[in-house]
Design a protein around this motif. Structure first.
Motif, mmCIF file in Angstrom:
data_model
loop_
_atom_site.group_PDB
_atom_site.id
_atom_site.type_symbol
_atom_site.label_atom_id
_atom_site.label_comp_id
_atom_site.label_asym_id
_atom_site.label_seq_id
_atom_site.Cartn_x
_atom_site.Cartn_y
_atom_site.Cartn_z
ATOM 1 N N VAL A 150 0.817 -1.253 0.002
ATOM 2 C CA VAL A 150 -0.102 -0.215 0.091
ATOM 3 C C VAL A 150 0.996 1.317 0.008
ATOM 4 O O VAL A 150 0.419 2.157 -0.679
ATOM 5 C CB VAL A 150 -0.959 0.003 1.166
ATOM 6 N N TRP A 151 1.990 1.114 0.647
ATOM 7 C CA TRP A 151 2.888 2.182 0.865
ATOM 8 C C TRP A 151 3.500 2.630 -0.621
ATOM 9 O O TRP A 151 3.471 3.706 -1.142
ATOM 10 C CB TRP A 151 3.770 2.190 1.779
ATOM 11 N N ARG A 152 4.028 1.544 -1.129
ATOM 12 C CA ARG A 152 4.403 1.600 -2.582
ATOM 13 C C ARG A 152 3.643 2.177 -3.609
ATOM 14 O O ARG A 152 4.039 3.118 -4.203
ATOM 15 C CB ARG A 152 4.986 0.296 -3.157
ATOM 16 N N ASP A 153 2.354 1.685 -3.585
ATOM 17 C CA ASP A 153 1.280 2.225 -4.525
ATOM 18 C C ASP A 153 1.086 3.714 -4.121
ATOM 19 O O ASP A 153 0.853 4.715 -5.027
ATOM 20 C CB ASP A 153 0.121 1.359 -4.258
ATOM 21 N N GLY A 154 1.062 4.071 -3.029
ATOM 22 C CA GLY A 154 0.879 5.326 -2.366
ATOM 23 C C GLY A 154 2.094 6.300 -3.084
ATOM 24 O O GLY A 154 1.773 7.454 -3.580
ATOM 25 N N LEU A 155 3.273 5.634 -3.326
ATOM 26 C CA LEU A 155 4.385 6.580 -3.573
ATOM 27 C C LEU A 155 4.348 6.648 -4.958
ATOM 28 O O LEU A 155 4.704 7.888 -5.842
ATOM 29 C CB LEU A 155 5.720 5.681 -3.622
ATOM 30 N N ARG A 156 3.584 6.046 -6.004
ATOM 31 C CA ARG A 156 3.189 6.263 -7.351
ATOM 32 C C ARG A 156 2.071 7.064 -7.743
ATOM 33 O O ARG A 156 1.967 7.627 -8.770
ATOM 34 C CB ARG A 156 2.913 4.655 -7.959
ATOM 35 N N SER A 157 1.183 7.452 -6.622
ATOM 36 C CA SER A 157 0.214 8.063 -6.790
ATOM 37 C C SER A 157 0.492 9.581 -6.876
ATOM 38 O O SER A 157 1.524 10.231 -6.365
ATOM 39 C CB SER A 157 -1.062 7.706 -5.861
ATOM 40 N N PRO A 158 -0.473 10.406 -7.538
ATOM 41 C CA PRO A 158 0.094 11.955 -7.465
ATOM 42 C C PRO A 158 0.300 12.294 -6.004
ATOM 43 O O PRO A 158 -0.738 12.378 -5.190
ATOM 44 C CB PRO A 158 -1.151 12.555 -8.302
ATOM 45 N N GLY A 159 1.156 12.897 -5.667
ATOM 46 C CA GLY A 159 1.451 13.777 -4.439
ATOM 47 C C GLY A 159 1.837 12.615 -3.421
ATOM 48 O O GLY A 159 1.979 13.021 -2.223
ATOM 49 N N GLY A 160 1.948 11.329 -3.774
ATOM 50 C CA GLY A 160 2.228 10.246 -2.900
ATOM 51 C C GLY A 160 3.470 10.274 -2.174
ATOM 52 O O GLY A 160 3.856 9.606 -1.273
ATOM 53 N N GLY A 161 4.357 10.855 -2.765
ATOM 54 C CA GLY A 161 5.890 10.589 -2.587
ATOM 55 C C GLY A 161 6.297 11.865 -1.765
ATOM 56 O O GLY A 161 7.346 11.613 -0.792
ATOM 57 N N ALA A 162 5.586 12.841 -1.194
ATOM 58 C CA ALA A 162 5.759 13.750 -0.095
ATOM 59 C C ALA A 162 6.239 13.267 1.225
ATOM 60 O O ALA A 162 5.325 12.486 1.835
ATOM 61 C CB ALA A 162 4.826 14.574 -0.161
ATOM 62 N N SER A 163 7.149 13.741 1.868
ATOM 63 C CA SER A 163 7.672 13.380 3.137
ATOM 64 C C SER A 163 7.657 11.809 3.287
ATOM 65 O O SER A 163 7.157 11.442 4.608
ATOM 66 C CB SER A 163 6.815 13.957 4.039
ATOM 67 N N GLU A 164 7.947 10.930 2.467
ATOM 68 C CA GLU A 164 7.905 9.551 2.574
ATOM 69 C C GLU A 164 9.247 9.104 2.648
ATOM 70 O O GLU A 164 10.198 9.609 2.261
ATOM 71 C CB GLU A 164 7.239 8.820 1.305
ATOM 72 N N PRO A 165 9.580 7.945 3.167
ATOM 73 C CA PRO A 165 10.886 7.236 3.198
ATOM 74 C C PRO A 165 11.389 6.937 1.746
ATOM 75 O O PRO A 165 10.560 7.208 0.821
ATOM 76 C CB PRO A 165 10.754 5.877 3.930
ATOM 77 N N GLY A 166 12.568 6.814 1.819
ATOM 78 C CA GLY A 166 13.108 6.899 0.403
ATOM 79 C C GLY A 166 12.920 5.747 -0.678
ATOM 80 O O GLY A 166 11.953 4.990 -0.289
ATOM 81 N N ARG A 167 13.425 5.855 -1.972
ATOM 82 C CA ARG A 167 13.239 4.892 -2.980
ATOM 83 C C ARG A 167 12.993 3.483 -2.583
ATOM 84 O O ARG A 167 14.061 2.849 -1.980
ATOM 85 C CB ARG A 167 13.900 5.204 -4.109
#
Length: 206
Positions: A150-167
């Protein structure tokens, strides 16, 4: 060669963890995949490297102070990424947040943001919810992978990568690492050294 001159964590902290302590530290075992990771000490790295821990917290979590560390831990304990998962799937994978919580606590200790005693207190605070939610390392691993997806999918969504752990590493890497931790033949796995049920019994030395 400089890194080889750094003391080993096992020499800086030579007293072996008790079974309860190892169990708590092992909640972050899915996160610490690299060869530099220590899975049998409170310190998250095999060799003492305060600067590396500080850089990691700053780069991955934007944590540079004790207050910011406390805020992240409080968020992971209370809400975390499982709120997103519950909204999408109707399931709250606590294991993903718990693994990150313990990993950040250990790195905060390594970075000098909290004391050893504070780190153990933080780890103890997460035990009741985790032990009350899961009945085995397998169940914990299954929810960890669900939360990670779910976290990975969130990184791919618009704006999902803000303030998230790295790649993130590829999912296949995470899957293989979990299989190794769960393999009964893997004598180095902390999950075999501290079986799930030990946390339900009186603590004792290993």
């Amino acid at each position: 060669m400089a890194r080889w001159r750094r003391p080993r964590a096992s020499r800086r902290y030579p007293v072996p963890l008790t079974l309860h302590q190892l169990w708590m530290v092992s909640l972050s075992a899915p996160v610490g995949r690299g060869p530099k990771a220590s899975r049998t000490t409170l310190h998250p790295l095999r060799r003492i490297d305060d600067d590396s821990a500080r850089r990691w917290l700053a780069d991955q979590w934007e944590i540079i102070s004790r207050q910011e560390l406390a805020g992240r831990l409080d968020w992971l304990a209370r809400t975390g990424y499982r709120a997103r998962a519950h909204g999408l799937l109707g399931v709250s994978p606590l294991a993903w947040d718990a693994a990150l919580y313990v990993d950040i606590s250990r790195r905060g200790f390594a970075a000098g943001l909290i004391t050893e005693a504070d780190a153990w207190t933080a780890l103890k605070n997460i035990v009741p919810s985790v032990a009350g939610t899961y009945g085995s390392w397998q169940e914990y691993a299954d929810h960890y992978l669900l939360g990670r997806k779910v976290w990975r999918d969130g990184l791919r969504s618009p704006g999902g990568g803000a303030s998230e752990p790295g790649r993130p590493a590829p999912q296949a890497v995470a899957d293989a690492h979990l299989r190794s931790l769960l393999d009964p033949a893997n004598r180095a796995s902390p999950w075999n050294l501290a079986p799930w049920d030990v946390i339900r019994h009186p603590d004792r030395p290993r």
